[in-house]
Write an enzyme that holds these catalytic residues in place. Structure first.
Site, PDB file in Angstrom:
ATOM      1  N   THR A   1       0.818  -1.207   0.000  1.00 26.31           N
ATOM      2  CA  THR A   1       0.000   0.000   0.000  1.00 26.31           C
ATOM      3  C   THR A   1       0.856   1.263   0.000  1.00 26.31           C
ATOM      4  O   THR A   1       1.948   1.281   0.589  1.00 26.31           O
ATOM      5  CB  THR A   1      -0.926   0.016   1.240  1.00 26.31           C
TER       6      THR A   1
ATOM      7  N   SER B   1      -2.795   3.287  10.353  1.00 25.00           N
ATOM      8  CA  SER B   1      -3.802   2.388  10.949  1.00 25.00           C
ATOM      9  C   SER B   1      -3.115   1.054  11.218  1.00 25.00           C
ATOM     10  O   SER B   1      -2.013   0.802  10.716  1.00 25.00           O
ATOM     11  CB  SER B   1      -4.978   2.164   9.984  1.00 25.00           C
TER      12      SER B   1
ATOM     13  N   TYR C   1      -4.057  -1.761  10.061  1.00 23.02           N
ATOM     14  CA  TYR C   1      -3.926  -2.412   8.751  1.00 23.02           C
ATOM     15  C   TYR C   1      -2.655  -1.946   8.037  1.00 23.02           C
ATOM     16  O   TYR C   1      -1.853  -2.764   7.572  1.00 23.02           O
ATOM     17  CB  TYR C   1      -5.164  -2.127   7.876  1.00 23.02           C
ATOM     18  N   HIS C   2      -2.480  -0.617   7.945  1.00 20.82           N
ATOM     19  CA  HIS C   2      -1.299  -0.114   7.238  1.00 20.82           C
ATOM     20  C   HIS C   2      -0.016  -0.569   7.949  1.00 20.82           C
ATOM     21  O   HIS C   2       0.997  -0.818   7.310  1.00 20.82           O
ATOM     22  CB  HIS C   2      -1.351   1.419   7.155  1.00 20.82           C
TER      23      HIS C   2
ATOM     24  N   LYS D   1       1.267  -3.849   6.787  1.00 20.34           N
ATOM     25  CA  LYS D   1       1.968  -3.803   5.488  1.00 20.34           C
ATOM     26  C   LYS D   1       3.396  -3.296   5.685  1.00 20.34           C
ATOM     27  O   LYS D   1       4.290  -3.620   4.894  1.00 20.34           O
ATOM     28  CB  LYS D   1       1.200  -2.917   4.516  1.00 20.34           C
TER      29      LYS D   1
HETATM   30  N1  USQ Z   1     -12.687   9.292   3.513  1.00 20.97           N
HETATM   31  C1  USQ Z   1     -13.700  10.248   3.505  1.00 20.97           C
HETATM   32  N2  USQ Z   1     -14.969   9.813   3.405  1.00 20.97           N
HETATM   33  C2  USQ Z   1     -15.311   8.507   3.297  1.00 20.97           C
HETATM   34  C3  USQ Z   1     -14.282   7.533   3.273  1.00 20.97           C
HETATM   35  C4  USQ Z   1     -12.981   7.963   3.398  1.00 20.97           C
HETATM   36  O1  USQ Z   1     -13.441  11.456   3.594  1.00 20.97           O
HETATM   37  O2  USQ Z   1     -16.503   8.213   3.202  1.00 20.97           O
HETATM   38  C5  USQ Z   1     -11.289   9.716   3.615  1.00 20.97           C
HETATM   39  C6  USQ Z   1     -10.532   9.052   4.750  1.00 20.97           C
HETATM   40  O3  USQ Z   1     -10.689   9.757   5.972  1.00 20.97           O
HETATM   41  C7  USQ Z   1      -9.111   9.064   4.195  1.00 20.97           C
HETATM   42  C8  USQ Z   1      -9.298   8.919   2.705  1.00 20.97           C
HETATM   43  O4  USQ Z   1     -10.633   9.290   2.439  1.00 20.97           O
HETATM   44  O5  USQ Z   1      -8.515  10.301   4.437  1.00 20.97           O
HETATM   45  C9  USQ Z   1      -9.039   7.538   2.140  1.00 20.97           C
HETATM   46  O6  USQ Z   1      -9.856   6.592   2.792  1.00 20.97           O
HETATM   47  P1  USQ Z   1     -10.194   5.187   2.090  1.00 20.97           P
HETATM   48  O7  USQ Z   1     -11.128   4.446   2.972  1.00 20.97           O
HETATM   49  O8  USQ Z   1     -10.601   5.418   0.684  1.00 20.97           O
HETATM   50  O9  USQ Z   1      -8.747   4.500   1.978  1.00 20.97           O
HETATM   51  P2  USQ Z   1      -7.803   3.794   3.066  1.00 20.97           P
HETATM   52  O10 USQ Z   1      -8.481   3.602   4.365  1.00 20.97           O
HETATM   53  O11 USQ Z   1      -6.518   4.546   3.067  1.00 20.97           O
HETATM   54  O12 USQ Z   1      -7.545   2.347   2.470  1.00 20.97           O
HETATM   55  C10 USQ Z   1      -7.715   2.001   1.107  1.00 20.97           C
HETATM   56  C11 USQ Z   1      -7.791   0.483   0.996  1.00 20.97           C
HETATM   57  C12 USQ Z   1      -6.462  -0.123   1.431  1.00 20.97           C
HETATM   58  C13 USQ Z   1      -5.327   0.485   0.624  1.00 20.97           C
HETATM   59  C14 USQ Z   1      -5.335   1.999   0.762  1.00 20.97           C
HETATM   60  C15 USQ Z   1      -4.336   2.654  -0.147  1.00 20.97           C
HETATM   61  O13 USQ Z   1      -8.859  -0.035   1.770  1.00 20.97           O
HETATM   62  O14 USQ Z   1      -6.508  -1.516   1.255  1.00 20.97           O
HETATM   63  O15 USQ Z   1      -4.090  -0.008   1.060  1.00 20.97           O
HETATM   64  O16 USQ Z   1      -6.635   2.495   0.358  1.00 20.97           O
HETATM   65  S1  USQ Z   1      -3.745   4.141   0.542  1.00 20.97           S
HETATM   66  O17 USQ Z   1      -4.877   4.990   0.931  1.00 20.97           O
HETATM   67  O18 USQ Z   1      -2.954   4.801  -0.506  1.00 20.97           O
HETATM   68  O19 USQ Z   1      -2.962   3.829   1.706  1.00 20.97           O
END
Ligand code: USQ
Length: 406
Positions: free
Chosen positions: A145, A187, A189-190, A193
């Protein structure tokens, strides 16, 4: 190539399995179906109706004449079973998706934290351990990730895995070295990784395993060329507060007339990639394995960066949806910049699919088609990162606080 796809029943694993099968590879899925069990635990379901893995592979065979094999194996718990399967089948390459991938799910409770660490770290370690034990020189491609780098503004581009640093030696000379980019998980989860990264470094150095780690951004979209071929090959599509990722959530929310759930100011900047590009990148990585004895190969698997509030505005403009500015259930920087290097995949021929309106409205159409399957009470994200935050972000199963929108 004979390819084992660990976690081949999941959101990226399934379209990857089909993509590689169509490209002529002999694909074997190993999966414990945990993602389906978690849906049951949470009382939610994919927006799209998913058939059993056996039925999906049967349809694929009927459509294409190609077989995708399925093996029910839990990597984290069934070490002997995994080792036995690898010993018997000796794949040329292994793609490792078999981890709990949702940050909010990993932060739900102490039990979910334990599950995520035990599952993810054991799965990865069992696999590496078995490869060494069996003298199996399979190329291991792991789905990591972008989140291992963290999301603080650094004012410099994030390199592909390794950071050049200058070191002053004791006798006053300057030497340079490349180190693994300092990890900064946001998190549990992160964090798993980040631990995976350390395991890979050790096993590549100590045992010469050939490993590629893909630091992937947030995936958006749902269909790939292969999942479009038949209604029953459809990919899963998560919309709930734990597993739905931000852009796909906004598109589904737009489709069902739910306000777009922006956390905080929406000033968070993240890396994104379309699901079709994601499967292409995995194929490119498979075709470009590192040599035995070389360091872990790392790619940044992303094509563009966006600020969350900009995405909300794009979706709002396209669909007329309102935007709800919500208290953020996560502990994360409210605003950050993000510049990411991704020349390696581009240099190997990736042609990025960017956020064109065409594809966005295709997703809204899919969401409208299956809107009857959405439980609106499961849309809000309620998993809080700390007890303090939980006290502020009140549990709201009916989504009532979303009625006071801007
Ligand atoms: N967010 C909102 N509103 C929502 C959902 C999320 O504002 O309804 C915000 C979160 O607070 C965060 C961002 O959007 O700041 C990203 O959240 P996300 O749920 O889209 O992504 P994340 O939790 O980071 O995890 C997802 C995948 C994970 C992958 C990661 C890549 O579930 O498996 O590793 O994206 S990354 O984000 O580049 O780390």
């Amino acid at each position: 190539m004979k390819i084992a796809v660990l976690g081949g029943d999941g959101f990226v694993g399934w379209p990857t399995s089909l993509h590689l099968s169509e490209a002529g590879h002999d694909v074997h899925i190993l999966d414990n179906l945990s993602r389906r069990w978690i849906d049951t635990e949470l009382g939610v379901q994919s927006l799209t109706p998913m058939d059993s893995i056996q039925e999906r592979t049967r349809i694929w065979h009927a459509e294409t004449g190609r077989r995708v094999h399925f093996n029910l194996i839990d990597l984290a718990k069934d070490y002997e079973l995994l080792k036995g399967w690898l010993a018997k089948n000796r794949p040329d390459a292994i793609i490792h998706f078999a981890e709990q991938r949702a940050a909010p799910y990993s932060m739900k409770s102490d039990r979910h934290k334990n599950y995520t660490v035990n599952n993810n770290v054991n799965a990865t370690h069992n696999l590496l351990n078995a490869l060494v034990e069996l003298d199996l020189d399979a190329h291991l491609v792991h789905l990591g990730t972008m989140g291992v780098y963290g999301y603080s503004t650094v004012g410099a581009a994030i390199p592909e895995g390794y950071l050049p640093v200058g070191i002053e030696t004791v006798d006053g000379r300057s030497v340079s070295q490349e180190i693994l980019y300092p990890s900064n998980p946001g998190s549990i989860y992160h964090m798993t990784k980040c631990l995976d990264q350390q395991l890979f470094q050790f096993y590549a150095k100590n045992d010469g395993l050939r490993i590629t780690d893909l630091h992937q951004g947030i995936v958006w979209g749902t269909h790939t060329q292969q999942t479009r071929r038949h209604e029953q090959l459809i990919n899963r599509f998560d919309y709930d507060g734990d597993y739905g990722t931000v852009l796909n959530r906004f598109l589904i929310q737009a489709a069902i007339g739910h306000p777009l759930t922006v956390h905080g100011t929406g000033g968070q900047t993240r890396a994104f990639i379309h699901i079709q590009d994601s499967v292409r990148c995995i194929e490119i990585a498979l075709n470009n394995p590192p040599a035995r004895g070389s360091r872990v190969e790392i790619f940044n698997q992303m094509t563009e960066t966006h600020r969350i509030r900009d995405l909300a505005e794009i979706v709002s403009k396209m669909s007329g949806a309102q935007i709800a500015w919500l208290p953020n259930p996560r502990k994360e920087a409210p605003e950050n910049d993000l510049i990411v290097r991704n020349e390696k995949f581009l240099g190997l021929g990736l042609e990025p699919t960017t956020l064109g309106e065409g594809l966005l409205s295709e997703i809204v159409d899919v969401a409208r088609k299956y809107a009857y399957r959405v439980d609106r009470s499961r849309v809000p994200a309620v998993s809080a990162w700390t007890k303090d935050i939980a006290a502020k972000v009140e549990h709201d199963p009916e989504g009532k606080r979303l009625k006071s929108v801007s």
